[in-house]
Scaffold this motif. Structure first.
Motif: not given
Lengths: 72, 184
Positions: A58-68
């Motif tokens: 999730r972090e890799a897909a969102n620039g290091g931020i976990d949207p969860w």
């Protein structure tokens, strides 16, 4: 603010003697307790490996931020 | 608060990082709630503790969390603190014969959400932590220590913890420890 956690104290006198004596004794866990502990360990270890793999994805897909955590 | 049956097989255990802000959690203790909601991130950022959370994959609920830090248990053959302090003043720091310490890990916080209590989640996490420090430990660690809330003392006793000192009369907590050599 959350209460401060007390530091582990230096042990003196009778507390120190009792603690050292206890360190010399062995109190092995009963077989059924050991089996349950190891089952729990394997269970959480798998949950950790799975959870962290998904979190990193999730972090890799969102620039290091976990949207969860925005939805939790 | 309605307790819900938790399917732990549909849950994950994750290590939180400083950017992971938990927005909702209630274990029934304001201090424990305050820590995970407001302080866990800062403690992590300054390398003071590491927090882990059990999360429900389906609902996104935080079911439980725990927070760990390095600790030590120090033992001296002085009869009390006053004698220890007199010795320190007179001779500088005590030599190794008079003060020994053993590596430990402190369970700083452990909380289970009200909706998930009574389903062994706390014990499961505790069993994982105990095992982790004897099976895959990266450094030596002999004891697990905890500053347990009074209402949590029976939980820790049931899980093999003992009282650190005999005359601990703190109004809120008891210092306890678990000897990891017992499970090797």
């Amino acid at each position: 603010m959350a209460r401060e956690i007390r530091e582990t104290p230096i042990l003196f006198g009778e507390d120190a003697r009792r603690f050292l004596a206890r360190m010399e004794e062995r109190h092995p866990e009963p077989p059924e307790v050991r089996a349950q502990r190891l089952r729990d360990y394997e269970f959480v270890k798998k949950a950790y490996e799975r959870g962290m793999a998904e979190k990193r994805a999730r972090e890799a897909a969102n620039g290091g931020i976990d949207p969860w955590f925005d939805n939790a | 608060m309605v307790r819900q049956c938790v399917d732990l097989s549909a849950s994950s255990f994750i290590r939180l990082n400083p950017s992971n802000i938990v927005k909702k959690f209630s274990c029934g203790d304001d201090d424990l709630d305050d820590f995970i909601l407001r302080w866990a991130s800062a403690f992590q950022k300054h390398l003071l503790s590491v927090s882990y959370a059990y999360v429900d994959d389906v609902s996104g609920r935080i079911l439980a969390y725990c927070s760990l830090a390095n600790d030590k248990v120090a033992i001296t053959d002085f009869k009390d603190k006053a004698e220890f302090n007199r010795f320190r003043k007179k001779r500088g720091f005590p030599n190794e014969k008079r003060l020994k310490s053993y590596p430990a890990v402190k369970l700083c916080r452990l909380g289970v959400d009200m909706t998930a209590k009574g389903q062994r989640i706390g014990t499961t996490i505790l069993n994982y932590i105990k095992s982790m420090f004897v099976i895959e430990n990266k450094t030596g660690c002999r004891f697990l220590t905890v500053d347990a809330y009074l209402n949590a003392v029976p939980f820790y006793e049931k899980n093999g913890f003992r009282f650190m000192t005999q005359d601990d009369d703190d109004p809120h907590t008891r210092l306890m420890y678990f000897d990891l050599l017992d499970i090797v």
